[in-house]
Write a protein that holds these residues in place. Structure first.
Motif, PDB file in Angstrom:
ATOM      1  N   UNK A  68     -17.777  -4.139  -0.640  1.00 28.12           N
ATOM      2  CA  UNK A  68     -16.523  -3.375  -0.646  1.00 28.12           C
ATOM      3  C   UNK A  68     -16.302  -2.539   0.613  1.00 28.12           C
ATOM      4  N   UNK A  69     -17.082  -2.744   1.629  1.00 30.05           N
ATOM      5  CA  UNK A  69     -16.916  -2.014   2.894  1.00 30.05           C
ATOM      6  C   UNK A  69     -16.360  -2.976   3.943  1.00 30.05           C
ATOM      7  N   UNK A  70     -15.696  -2.443   4.977  1.00 34.83           N
ATOM      8  CA  UNK A  70     -15.125  -3.342   5.988  1.00 34.83           C
ATOM      9  C   UNK A  70     -16.185  -4.131   6.738  1.00 34.83           C
TER      10      UNK A  70
ATOM     11  N   UNK B 272     -21.625   6.333   4.363  1.00 30.23           N
ATOM     12  CA  UNK B 272     -21.191   5.806   5.672  1.00 30.23           C
ATOM     13  C   UNK B 272     -19.693   5.511   5.709  1.00 30.23           C
ATOM     14  N   UNK B 273     -19.178   5.017   4.582  1.00 30.12           N
ATOM     15  CA  UNK B 273     -17.741   4.735   4.510  1.00 30.12           C
ATOM     16  C   UNK B 273     -16.948   6.039   4.548  1.00 30.12           C
TER      17      UNK B 273
ATOM     18  N   UNK C 194      -9.038   0.710   1.607  1.00 29.09           N
ATOM     19  CA  UNK C 194      -8.961   1.696   2.683  1.00 29.09           C
ATOM     20  C   UNK C 194      -8.336   1.193   3.972  1.00 29.09           C
ATOM     21  N   UNK C 195      -7.582   0.111   3.920  1.00 27.83           N
ATOM     22  CA  UNK C 195      -7.061  -0.472   5.155  1.00 27.83           C
ATOM     23  C   UNK C 195      -6.153   0.468   5.935  1.00 27.83           C
TER      24      UNK C 195
ATOM     25  N   UNK D 286       0.823  -1.224   0.000  1.00 27.33           N
ATOM     26  CA  UNK D 286       0.000   0.000   0.000  1.00 27.33           C
ATOM     27  C   UNK D 286       0.851   1.265   0.000  1.00 27.33           C
ATOM     28  N   UNK D 287       0.353   2.266  -0.720  1.00 28.44           N
ATOM     29  CA  UNK D 287       1.053   3.559  -0.785  1.00 28.44           C
ATOM     30  C   UNK D 287       0.843   4.356   0.492  1.00 28.44           C
ATOM     31  N   UNK D 288      -0.327   4.207   1.120  1.00 26.37           N
ATOM     32  CA  UNK D 288      -0.575   4.897   2.382  1.00 26.37           C
ATOM     33  C   UNK D 288      -1.224   6.258   2.260  1.00 26.37           C
ATOM     34  N   UNK D 289      -1.982   6.479   1.172  1.00 23.17           N
ATOM     35  CA  UNK D 289      -2.721   7.745   1.074  1.00 23.17           C
ATOM     36  C   UNK D 289      -3.847   7.761   2.100  1.00 23.17           C
ATOM     37  N   UNK D 290      -4.038   8.882   2.742  1.00 27.25           N
ATOM     38  CA  UNK D 290      -5.132   9.036   3.708  1.00 27.25           C
ATOM     39  C   UNK D 290      -6.133   9.989   3.078  1.00 27.25           C
TER      40      UNK D 290
END
Ligand code: GLY
Length: 374
Positions: free
Chosen positions: A315-317, A57-58, A336-337, A41-45
């Motif tokens: 596709x949501x947690x 909601x996500x 989105x992890x 993962x690139x780590x974009x927030x």
């Protein structure tokens, strides 16, 4: 409370830290910790820049997580002395041609309708932010509160923090869940060893469906969605802040780090458990990155890797108690992890320790996939 967490990726590690801080005795089980999607993962927030219609909601969960990243990182860095390269300088979103600009305008209107601040930019303004952008870039927007983090620094820091609170890591594959009197009582490892626990958290990403001993429907199907990612290096300033772009309808992002690394991602391929890097994947990323930033060909090519995002049916947690008492799920974080690690860890630790569960968790519990709910 004894807790076994299956999976030492970003969700398992962050939850291990939070649960250990809450007083639990935590055992993490993973044959190759920190080596799955977390290491690619690139780590974009970017809850705002990656916003998708119908996923409000996500979005709220993502905003809640992004906004607690500052305190999460401050505590983590203080406890471990490790720098996790957290940046909060915003994300630039760029449209390459007029079709891309139409899409971006739609996205900006949607963001406005939700009260999310973004700043619309002309092509010239985009280039003022990022002088290396191609002259033809049509426009963009700035999401000033988004940012990035380095998952390859974050994961070891989380492990160190959890171990500092007594958590232990077992480098073996979990073969199955021990079920006694209709509840999870621990796990059985691939060498036959049993680890008994009061609660088990399944946080094994794309491999969350792999365990013996579970009845059908206990774990909703989680599918691997491959992403290929390139790492470039530069010794001279090239890109100031994380930049996402639509280039003739194709999506690409670049995440620069202070140490000169630039991560370019990512393909999205539904090919099962396939982590081969391909000529086509590398070509697609370099083609789009080069259209956007022609000078990119001068940078050093450092690495190409492929990871598997865990995609749930919607596709949501999937976070919370499963249909098997004692077994909890913390999986399905898909794209989105990294973003969702702080909020997911707080939610999952609260659930595991019977604490008050944050309200944002409600839409993401596993029972949404149970037939009787519908
Ligand atoms: N969140 C970026 C990706 O999944 O590629």
């Amino acid at each position: 409370m004894e807790i076994v967490i299956l999976g030492a990726g970003i969700i398992g590690l962050a939850t291990a830290w939070r649960a250990a801080a809450g007083g639990a005795a935590v055992t993490l089980v993973d044959p190759a910790p920190m080596s799955g999607a977390t290491s690619v993962a690139a780590g974009m927030l970017t809850p705002v820049s990656e916003l998708t219609y119908g996923e409000e909601p996500l979005l709220r969960l993502g905003l809640a997580s992004r906004d607690r990243y500052g305190a999460f990182v401050a505590e983590l860095e203080e406890r471990t002395g490790l720098d996790v390269a957290h940046r909060t300088d915003g994300i630039l979103e760029v449209a390459f041609d007029s079709g891309d600009l139409n899409h971006l305008d739609d996205l900006r209107r949607f963001q406005e309708s939700l009260g999310i601040p973004t700043e619309a930019l002309t092509g010239r303004e985009c280039r003022r932010h990022e002088p290396m952008l191609a002259p033809g870039v049509r426009g963009g927007l700035l999401a000033p509160e988004d940012g990035s983090i380095d998952p390859r620094r974050l994961a070891p820091a989380l492990l160190a923090a959890a171990e500092g609170l007594g958590a232990r890591l077992v480098r073996r594959r979990a073969a199955g869940v021990l079920v006694e009197r209709d509840r999870a009582a621990g796990v059985r490892l691939d060498d036959g060893t049993e680890i008994r626990a009061d609660r088990v958290l399944l946080a094994a990403g794309s491999w969350s469906g792999d365990l013996e001993g579970l009845s059908a429907g206990v774990v909703p199907p989680v599918r691997p969605v491959k992403g290929q990612v390139i790492r470039l290096r530069t010794a001279v300033p090239f890109l100031r802040r994380s930049t996402r772009a639509l280039v003739r309808g194709s999506s690409v992002y670049l995440v620069p780090r202070a140490d000169g690394e630039i991560v370019v991602g990512a393909t999205q391929e539904e090919l099962g458990f396939d982590t081969r890097v391909t000529a086509g994947g590398v070509w697609e990323l370099l083609r789009d990155a080069h259209e956007l930033l022609p000078g990119i060909t001068e940078l050093e090519f450092a690495e190409v890797s492929a990871g598997l995002r865990p995609g749930s049916p919607d596709n949501a947690p999937v976070m919370g108690p499963s249909a098997l008492p004692g077994l909890f799920l913390g999986t399905g974080h898909f794209r989105n992890g990294i973003l969702l690690a702080p909020v997911s860890a707080d939610i999952l630790a609260a659930m595991l320790l019977d604490g008050p569960v944050p309200a944002e968790a409600a839409p993401f519990t596993p029972d949404r996939f149970s037939p009787e709910v519908h």
